[in-house]
Every structure is written in C-alpha cells, then in structure tokens.
Write a protein that holds these residues in place. Structure first.
Motif, mmCIF file in Angstrom:
data_model
loop_
_atom_site.group_PDB
_atom_site.id
_atom_site.type_symbol
_atom_site.label_atom_id
_atom_site.label_comp_id
_atom_site.label_asym_id
_atom_site.label_seq_id
_atom_site.Cartn_x
_atom_site.Cartn_y
_atom_site.Cartn_z
ATOM 1 N N ILE A 5 1.788 7.711 -6.222
ATOM 2 C CA ILE A 5 0.943 8.911 -6.447
ATOM 3 C C ILE A 5 1.975 10.271 -5.973
ATOM 4 C CG2 ILE A 5 -0.962 10.382 -5.644
ATOM 5 C CD1 ILE A 5 -2.279 7.702 -5.123
ATOM 6 N N LEU A 43 2.067 1.933 -3.262
ATOM 7 C CA LEU A 43 1.159 2.636 -4.129
ATOM 8 C C LEU A 43 0.889 4.052 -3.838
ATOM 9 C CD1 LEU A 43 -1.591 -0.255 -3.957
ATOM 10 C CD2 LEU A 43 -0.569 0.933 -6.246
ATOM 11 N N ALA A 44 0.946 4.377 -2.397
ATOM 12 C CA ALA A 44 0.836 5.756 -2.253
ATOM 13 C C ALA A 44 2.073 6.679 -2.647
ATOM 14 C CB ALA A 44 0.782 5.806 -0.663
ATOM 15 N N TRP A 89 0.794 -1.208 -0.057
ATOM 16 C CA TRP A 89 -0.118 0.077 0.009
ATOM 17 C C TRP A 89 0.857 1.175 0.054
ATOM 18 C CZ3 TRP A 89 -4.456 -1.376 -1.733
ATOM 19 C CH2 TRP A 89 -5.035 -2.297 -1.117
#
Lengths: 492, 332, 351
Positions: free
Chosen positions: B234, B230-231, B227
């Motif tokens: 961004i 993924l963060a 996770w």
C-alpha cells in the motif's frame, strides 16, 4: 452489415425482458429503438453485443447465422457497443484506452495509435487530447473516444445506448453528423433511446419496444403522438408546476465557490424561498451536484456566505444542517440512500426521531405499515429494500426524509423511473411545497426542469447562470445554455 | 563509523530486505489485478518451513527454493479460487489461510526444528565487485539478492512499459472495460494471483535458506513479515520501485535499531526491535490521510495558497489502490 | 445479510465439517502420525473427565468475551484484527491494578473487581486508538490493528523483563505470580472460576441484547452495511464506529483481565493465548450472528485444550488444533461459495 434478430427471448426469473423480438436492419441504416425504462431495449442490445446470451432465438449477420457467446465474438464479427457509461478506464490516458486490448507485440504501439487517433478524430471533428486522463473528460468526450476506438476495430455495426444523455448540444450535433457519415459508408447504426426528438431527427426507421415486445415500427415522417402511444400504451401528461407564492428565504448563497477535484464551481449566488421549486440544470459533471451537496452541508465551499433562514452556517456539519430542517436525497438509491440487507421496517426505525433504547417491534411494524400506505410503496414491512423496484425505492427515500422540512434537496429524483412514478412523486413533492418547504433539485431531464421549476439555474463547466424564470424559458434556450452557448466571455 | 563498516551495513540491508522485496513485488502484482491475498504472512512461514525441510532432506538448495515457490503458488491458488470463482470475501479467506498456514508450518515443521540445512553462498560479480562504493554495496551479494534487484526493475517495466502490463492495469482498475476489449479478466486474475503467490513463496526460503537460515518453529522470528509486505504494498502505491523503497526503509529502521541500541541504554531492546513494524504500518496514515473527510473540510477552510500547497503534497503522497481491488468480477 | 433459509443449509455445514476433518486427517498422515489416535487424544484431553471439561471452560470464558466484542465490530463492518492487542492491554492494565492494590491492603474482592475494570479500560483504550487511526488517519483498521498488536506485544515483553520483572532473574515465565487471594475464586480442586464463566455469559448477553433488541444495534448494523447511506440518513457514523471499537476493546480487555486473574495469575508474554484471532474465526464460522457463538466457541476451546495432549503423548505439535479450526472455516466458506454459485440464475462460462 445486415442485422437480423429472429425471435429473441430472454427472461430473468419471472421477468420476460425480451419476448419473441424479431427485427431486420438493412446495411447502412440508422435504426432507432424506442422504449421507456424496462421495455427491454438494453437487454436486447446486450444480447446483440455479446454481453448476454438469449434463451432462445437467433442472430443473423449478412445472411449467415452468427454464434455469439461473448463480447470477444462480437468484436471479431464487427459489432461494437457504445454504453451509456462508456466502458473505459478512468485512471488511464486517452491514448492507452484507445489502444488497450489490441493484439500486438510486447510493447504498446503508441506512435501508430496516436496517428490513427488523430486522423479519426479530425475526420469526425472531435477534439481529444491523447495524453489526458480519461477521468478528466466529460461524458461526451468519453463517448467520442469509445466511438473512435470501435471504428478502429473495424466495427460495421455500431450500437449506441442512450448516447445523448449528458452531452452538450454541440457534441450531439457532431455525433449525429458522424453517424450519418458512417451510415453512408455502409455501416449499420442502432440508436437506442427514450428521447423522441433525437430519434425522430436522426433515424431512418424506428422500432418501439414495450414490456419486452416489439409493438410497432415506423418510418419518417414520424407522428410523435403515435410513437408515444406505442411506447406507453396511452397518452401521458406530465403535470405542471405548482406556481405558488414564494415566502421567506429558506436558503441563500452569496458568491459561493466550491473546489471540486476536477474544477472550480462558482462563484454562485442563489436563494430558495418557501413554496418555491428551484431546478438546477446542466450536463452531468457541470457542478450542480456539488452545489446541491454544499446546500446540504456535505461539502464545504472555500469562499462565500451560506445562510439558512438568515443564519450563517458555512462550515457547519451535515448534522447541523439536518437539525435546521434540511434534507438531502441522493441519486444513487442503493449506494447512498438505502441500506441493502435491511428491510423496510428497519429503515423506518432508523429514522425514528423519538427512538428510545429498546426496539418495540409491534409499534415499529405499525409505523411501517402506515408509511407504506401513505407512500403507496409496493412492498411489505419485511421486504429487503434491494428487492424493491426503482420507483418504490424512491418512494421509500421520500418517506424516510420526514415531514416539516424547511429545505428538500433532490438529486435526480426521477431518474430511471416509469412515468407513473414520476408524476406521483412530483405530486407528493408539490404537497410538501404547498406546506412551506423549499425544493431544490438537480435533473438532466429538460422536461422535468421546465415542467416543475419556478426558477432555474444552469450549470456549465463550473459556471452558474443567474436565476431564470421557468415560465418564460424555452427548451431551446435551456438547451443552448446547457451546451455552453450564450454565456458571457470567460475572464481568465 | 568508518565507510567500510557503513557500506557493509548497507549491503546487509539490501540482502536482508530481499525476502520482503519478493513478497511485496508478488503482492503488488496480485493486487494490481484486483485481488487481495491476505495470506502472505502464513504463506511465508509455510514456504520457509517447507523449503527448509526439502532442502535438508534432499540436500538441494534449488529444490528448496522451488518448493517454496510452489507452496506460495498453491496457497495463492486457493485464495484465487475462493475470491474469483466462489466470490467469497477476500479478506476472510486470506485471514483464515494466514492463520492456518502458520499452524501448518508449525505442525509439519516440528521434526525439523533446530536442524541445520544448506545455505545460499555469496556470489561476488567479477570486476564489478571491485568498484568503489557500488562494488561492496551491490555486487558482493548472493544470487537471491541479485534476483531481487532484477525483479524490482523487471516488475516495473512489465507493469508500466509493456502491452500486457497495460492490460493488467485495466483489469485492476475497471475489469468491465478490460472485458469488453476482449481481455480475459478472471483468467488474468488467476494468473497474477498465482504468480504473485509464487513470488511470496520465494520469500520463505529467502529467509530459511539464506537470511535467517534454519527453522526454529514458533520462535523463527518470521511471523509478521507478511503483514509488513502487505503494508508496504500500500505504502508503495502499487508501484514496484516505490514499494522496494518501502522495503529498504523498513529494514533500514531495523538496522538502525540495532546500531543505536548501545547508545540508548535506557530504551529496552524489545522496543527498538519491534519499533519498525508499527512505524511502517502507521506510515500508512501518511499516504491515506488526504482521503479523510475531516482533512477535506479543514482544507476548505484554509486560505487559498496554503490549501493549494498542502493539497499538492497530499496528492503526491496519495496511494490510490486499483479501483476494483477486492471486488469480484461478474461478466453479466 | 438475510439469506433465504434453506433445507440443505445444516446438511451442507456438516458436509463442510467432514471435509475439514478429512483434510486434517491428510495432514496427519503427511506428518506420519496416526490420525485416529490423534483425534482420540484430543477428545480425551478435552472431554475425558470433569476436570478436563472445566479446563475447556477456563479457555471458553475469555474466548467468548473476545468473540462477543468482535460481533459488535463485525456488525459495524469492521475487521478488528487489533483484538489481540486489546486483550493484551486488558491483561496489562489488570496486572497493573493488582500490583497497586497488592500493598494497599484492600479486600480481595475490591482488588479483583478493580483489576477487571482496569482491564476493560485498557482494552477499550487500545481499541479506541485503532478506531482513531481509522477515522482520522485514514488507516485501514486491519493495518492499524496490526501495528497496535505489535506495540502491545512489545509493551508486554518490556514490562515482563523490565519494570515488572521477577526479582532476581526476569524470565519468559512471566511476572511474579499473584497470591491466591488475589485471584478469581475457583471451584474446589479445579482451575475453573465460575466468576469467569459468569463474566463471559454477561458479556455475551450484553452483545446479544444490543444487537437484537436496541436502536444502537440497528444503527450499528446500518453503518456496517452501508456507511455512506447511514451517514446521509443522519447516523453519526464515526461515533458509532468508535463506539463499536471501544465496546469490543472493553470486552477484549475483560478477557485479558480474566486471563490474569483466573487463568495464569500473572502476566506472561503470550497472555492473549491467541484468543483474539481465534475469536475472529469463531465469528466467521457463525456467520457473525450471536445465536450459536457460545457453542462454537466451546468446540474451538475444546480443540485447543485437547490438543495440549498431542506433544505429550504423540510428540506432535499442538498447532494441529489451529489446522483443524482453519480448515473448518475454510471449508464452510467453500461450501457456502459453491451453494451460492449453483443458485445463480445465469451460470456464465465466458472466460
């Protein structure tokens, strides 16, 4: 290159978009293709350019059959299509868009591409900055870029789909001059449009499509009435403006300035009164849409005063504006106006003012049926809105905004609609106007602007003209202003 | 703290961040092509377990790493298939896969809990390892960490300086434009998703065969890193170098928590351990806040000078995803 | 989205389930385990006796509560990944309320009622944070929810090892168990509390009613399908999004409260039992429609309870349940995808 279409058939479900179309275009010709929305022009061109495959029929190039399966094939054969919304990458620069997709080594050959771009641009009188980002360009400039790219690829057949929507008169002249030069070079140009004047000016021959069939061909000198008759199958009158007596001011803007991502709009001062229709004209992206949205309370201006019925409302929310009787109808029907996945009944229930907590289905059904009748929507209460045609979606939108409005703001109210829907919708709008509503609308259709407005404001690059009386303005005057001619010198 | 200890700590950060760097670079490549691979968290767990198992059974580190990459590629292939060919919601598929891969990892990895396996040795670079400051920091790492440095630069060069990179950007931004220029959009999306997945798969063994060696089942401590990757993708604005910065920042915060622990007796250890996770995710609000409507309206109400400077700052921070991210491409 | 009902629909779903079973069997074979025996153990472990079935219901109740909430957020077009944290915060608040009433001498019914209410508040509050992050911070709810999940876990662990720790040795087994009087009364000899079931049914009924029969539900769906158009039509979208979050969080918090008062009778580190993520999968499997949700939830709960046998009897990890659950959703998605692909008028192959 000589292009022959032989008995092209294409159906989408029950709709026979292309019904046995056969057309021959000799090399070096500028061939016009006329037809109203839904006549099958775009489908035919998509087939020719490889985006779609015909169900039946053949395409012959230079006397040999061509096997077209994808845009790659047509690219190799020398056919290039310039779409109405050019297929470029807004987030990338002009130069990168220009060379994207070319074969080559590991590194992009920017130097070579730059010199080719500059040379081609000069030849056609275009001014393109290679380092600019495409998202900052106007539609006309993006078309120019795409045209040059297709030429660099060695396109011998150029298909242009509605190229004059949204470009200035100056850009149009430049485009037409380049097209004539290209056809003299032996290239074949196919010019698809619904604008009679452009087609009559430019094309060596014209083919008219109606409801999927080729109904006739013509060569100069063109008889406009005959072309119209072929396009619509009947003679059409657009209707006229209401010319009512203006009442009290409904909305007033004083020195309003809006900061958009790309430009500064204004300062603009305008007002609209009861029974009045105000048209906002200009190329797309000149600022009229942002101004309209400011009038709805969706965008907040950075300067100026905004009054509704005398009350200062700058900075108030969209809901506040709605509560004061302002309604806004967006141009993107399915993206911003309606909710795909919900049916007509659900839409009408959503806009019910006296909604309680529980849904009473019988009443909801009854209410919807009433609305469908009143607005002649071709659909049932259970029809999902995405299944409706454009015209019926627009009628639905009109039904949803409700009655007793003080101000109705419309974004391109009749874009993409057939002529019957256009006339019908304007009849309904004029009814509202008679009842006291003020109407402000944005349109890129000069005819619509001139026919229905009482007063007109023209937008160009963020600048706004003072109010023009529609009765005394001519198409030429309007066209010039829209194209950037006739404005006072800019103060820097 | 002495310089030596500080440098040692920082070098450790670079090494510990290597797995996250791999995962983030892989996801950046995948998302640049327009596909979201939300299964990263599960993939890392599954590839960590699988590569550890293979390494234990065969005794070969190389096979272990290759297994990890294979697992990552296969999971990514599933995501790609659902997203591109079947046009199902990428978020839904990725989410289901992330849970399922995690459960697969725990289930199949049961027999391997607590075993000891091979571990990647350090490999100092001759000559360069003795440079002041740079030596201990960069050149006394292991092979994997060196690879992470190379990949950061390589990914950046690929995306921004090569012709195929330009094609990649166009596929993610406006696939229709890429298609009409003869680029094979869906094929490229498959390719980049699989390659990105292989890189994510590399993160697994980077943990289980190096940074957090071994497999401990449900308490492996690897849950959550996907996770974060993924963060950070961004946060990094889909730019490999900025993303790497995010990865190093995250691990730095973890390290900071450890270092500061003795100085903060009142704060429980759990808080400091877990703090970097939500902090990084909340940092996303920094890069996104310019996009919200209330900010735009408030800005409009401010005096010109103030508004322009704030707008400039927001624009610099802004992370705009590839415009077609998450949307399937239909050639019609 | 309205899809035309098709005869092959249920048949395809059954086909998908069989494929999922096949896949899981393959995994079992890879692990060197006897597949049929494993399935038998799961069935026995969940449906083998009345007691077992009630155990499934014990897991079913909080799962239904959480999933009901998720149906609301899905209607609003949101991926409320933060549901796990919302369940946890509900459990924390419920525990806190019980601790407070422990000394006060209130009648147990009031204390427990207060605990459940506190749980609802806690979950709702936590969900509101995720909603605010999305609405005002521009943070996608997936990542906002994840961040808050991490915080919730840390908070929970801190409380269990710190201020609420067992006197003496604080441990992973959780806080000091509450006296029996402070639990939701259970049926004789069983772990199941009919109150928990009642709560679950009430939660489900509420959501069903909201979504199918009220303007609130209709507007929520409008926001979920096209937030831009919903806004222009006059719906206060931000308000509805936040409401969806809060309602879902409340239901999740109720699930957490049930876990504390009816299942574990104390606060433990893994108090949410993964019901949040599981609920997301249940919602996906029922295509976000309430009608079949309680049945599917029962099935998933049965898988969870049944697979507890696996470590005991076959020395397998109970995560097999998760594998099967994931495979089910995955294959249903796959089959749905193939079905849509075949229905597309132009099956283009240009790449």
């Amino acid at each position: 290159m000589r292009v022959e279409l032989r008995q092209i058939h294409k159906s989408f479900g029950a709709v026979h978009a292309n019904d046995g179309i056969s057309l021959t275009v000799p090399a070096g010709t500028i061939q016009g293709i006329l037809g109203e929305n839904g006549a099958g022009k775009t489908t035919l061109m998509k087939i020719l350019s490889g985006f779609q495959r015909a169900d039946r029929g053949e395409i012959w190039l230079d006397g040999r059959p061509a096997h077209i399966r994808s845009p790659q094939d047509t690219g190799a054969l020398g056919i290039g299509m310039l779409h109405q919304d050019p297929l470029d990458v807004p987030a990338m620069r002009v130069l990168d868009n220009f060379l994207l997709g070319r074969e080559g080594g590991w590194r992009p050959q920017r130097k070579q591409a730059r010199s080719v771009l500059q040379e081609l641009a000069e030849r056609f009188g275009f001014a393109l900055d290679p380092e600019a980002y495409v998202e900052a360009l106007t539609v006309g400039e993006r078309q120019q870029l795409e045209l040059l790219r297709l030429l660099w690829l060695g396109a011998r057949v150029l298909i242009l789909d509605e190229p004059t929507t949204g470009i200035s008169a100056l850009q149009k002249d430049a485009l037409f001059a380049s097209l004539r030069k290209l056809s003299e070079d032996g290239r074949t140009i196919i010019f698809v449009s619904h604008k009679l004047e452009d087609v009559e000016n430019l094309c060596h021959r014209v083919a008219v499509l109606r409801r999927g069939q080729l109904v006739g061909e013509a060569s100069p000198p063109y008889d406009t009435d005959r072309l119209v008759e072929m396009m619509f199958g009947r003679v059409v009158s657009l209707g006229s403006r209401l010319a009512g007596q203006a009442g009290k001011h409904v909305i007033g803007l004083e020195d309003i300035v809006i900061e958009d991502r790309r430009m500064t709009i204004g300062p603009v001062s305008l007002h609209a009164a009861q029974h009045e229709v105000i048209g906002l004209a200009g190329m797309e992206g000149s600022g009229q849409q942002s101004l309209l949205r400011s009038c709805a309370g969706l965008i907040r201006p950075v300067h100026g005063r905004l009054r509704l019925a005398g009350e200062d409302v700058l900075g108030r929310s969209y809901r506040d504006f709605r509560r004061r009787g302002v309604a806004f109808m967006p141009a993107a029907r399915l993206e911003e106006g309606l909710i795909p996945g919900l049916d007509l009944t659900e839409h009408f229930e959503l806009t019910q003012p006296q909604a309680g907590f529980l849904i009473r289905r019988q009443e909801a059904h009854h209410r919807t049926v009433t609305q469908i009748d009143a607005f002649k929507i071709r659909g049932t209460p259970a029809s999902p809105v995405e299944a409706l045609s454009g015209g019926n979606q627009q009628r639905t939108l009109l039904a949803l905004v409700g009655e007793d409005l003080s101000l109705l703001l419309l974004e391109h109210p009749t874009r993409g609609l057939d002529i019957e829907s256009v006339v019908w919708i304007w009849e309904k709008l004029k009814e509202r106007c008679r009842g006291g509503t003020a109407i402000v609308f944005v349109s890129s259709d000069l005819d619509e602007i001139l026919h229905y407005s009482d007063r007109i404001h023209v937008f160009f690059g963020g600048r706004v003209s003072p109010s023009l009386d529609a009765r005394t303005t001519t198409v030429e005057q309007l066209g010039q202003l829209i194209g950037g001619k006739g404005w006072p010198e800019t103060r820097v | 703290m002495s310089t030596e200890v500080l440098l040692l700590g920082l070098a450790g950060i670079l090494a510990a961040a290597a797995p996250i760097v791999f995962a983030t670079l892989g996801e950046t490549l995948t998302e640049r092509s327009g596909v979201i691979n939300l299964s990263v968290n599960g993939t890392i767990l599954l590839s960590a377990m699988a590569s550890f198992a293979v390494a234990v059974v065969t005794g070969s580190l190389l096979l272990g790493f290759l297994t990890g990459m294979l697992v990552g590629a296969v999971v990514a292939l599933v995501v790609a298939g659902f997203s591109i060919s079947l046009r199902q919601s990428q978020v839904a598929v990725g989410f289901v896969l992330t849970l399922m891969c995690r459960d697969l990892a725990y289930f199949l990895g049961n027999p391997f809990i607590g075993l000891s396996g091979p571990r990647l040795p350090a490999l100092a670079v001759p000559f360069l390892k003795d440079l002041p400051v740079l030596g201990p920091l960069f050149f006394r790492q292991d092979l994997l960490t060196y690879l992470s440095f190379v990949l950061i630069l390589g990914a950046w060069i690929w995306i921004f300086r090569t012709r195929p990179g330009l094609s990649l950007i166009s596929v993610g931004e406006r696939p229709a434009a890429a298609y009409v220029r003869g680029l094979r959009v869906n094929r490229m999306r498959y390719l980049y998703t699989i390659v990105g997945g292989a890189l994510v798969g590399l993160a697994g063994p980077a943990f289980s065969l190096s940074v957090k060696a071994g497999w401990k089942g449900t308490i492996s401590g690897l849950d959550g890193y996907g996770w974060i990757a993924l963060a950070i993708t961004i946060f990094g604005g889909w730019n490999p170098i900025r993303a790497a910065f995010g990865a190093y920042l995250f691990v730095f915060l973890q390290w900071l928590g450890l270092v500061l622990q003795p100085n903060l007796p009142g704060v429980p250890s759990q808080v400091l351990q877990v703090a970097p996770f939500p902090l990084m995710i909340l940092a996303l609000s920094l890069v996104n806040i310019g996009n919200t409507e209330w900010v735009e309206r408030t800005l409009a109400g401010l005096p010109d000078e103030v508004r322009r400077s704030i707008a400039r700052v927001l624009r610099a921070l802004r992370a705009s995803p590839p415009a077609s991210l998450g949307t399937p491409f239909e050639s019609e | 989205m309205k899809r035309a009902p098709s005869l092959s629909g249920p048949a395809l779903r059954i086909g998908a389930m069989l494929l999922a079973l096949l896949f899981t069997t393959g995994i079992l074979l890879i692990a060197g385990a006897p597949p049929l025996e494993a399935y038998r153990q799961i069935v026995i472990g969940s449906l083998g006796s009345v007691k077992k079935i009630t155990d499934v219901l014990v897991a079913w109740a909080p799962l239904v509560l959480a999933t009901s909430g998720l149906l609301l957020t899905f209607a609003a077009g949101l991926w409320n990944i933060g549901i796990e944290g919302q369940i946890t915060l509900g459990a924390i608040f419920a525990t806190g309320a019980l601790r407070l009433t422990l000394e006060s001498g209130l009648p147990p019914a009031v204390a427990i009622g207060a605990a459940i209410l506190a749980g609802i508040l806690g979950g709702g509050f936590w969900a509101l944070l995720a909603g605010l992050l999305k609405a005002y911070g521009g943070v996608n709810e997936i990542f906002g929810g994840l961040g808050l999940n991490f915080v919730a876990v840390a908070l929970n662990v801190w409380l269990i090892f710190g201020p609420w720790g067992r006197p003496g040795v604080a441990s992973m087994s959780g806080t000091e168990p509450f006296p029996d009087s402070l639990s939701l009364p259970a049926l004789a000899g069983l772990r199941l509390s009919p109150w928990a079931v009642l709560l679950a049914v009430a939660g489900f009924a509420l959501v069903f009613f909201l979504l199918q029969g009220t303007y609130f539900g209709l507007r929520l769906k409008a926001v979920g399908k096209n937030p831009r158009a919903a806004l222009l039509l006059g719906i206060p979208t931000t308000r509805y999004v936040l409401l969806a979050f809060v309602l879902c969080g409340g239901l999740a918090g109720a699930a957490g409260a049930v876990q504390v008062t009816a299942v574990y009778h104390r606060l433990i580190p893994a108090i949410s039992s993964g019901y949040g993520y599981l609920g997301l999968m249940v919602a996906m499997l029922v295509n976000y429609q309430p009608t079949w949700m309680p049945v599917v939830a029962f099935f998933f709960a049965a898988l969870n309870i049944g697979s507890i046998q696996l470590p005991i009897v076959l020395k397998l990890d109970s995560s097999l349940a998760g594998v099967l659950q994931g495979a089910l959703v995955l294959f249903v998605l796959a089959v749905e995808g193939f079905r849509q692909r075949l229905r597309r008028p132009e099956a283009r192959v240009t790449e």
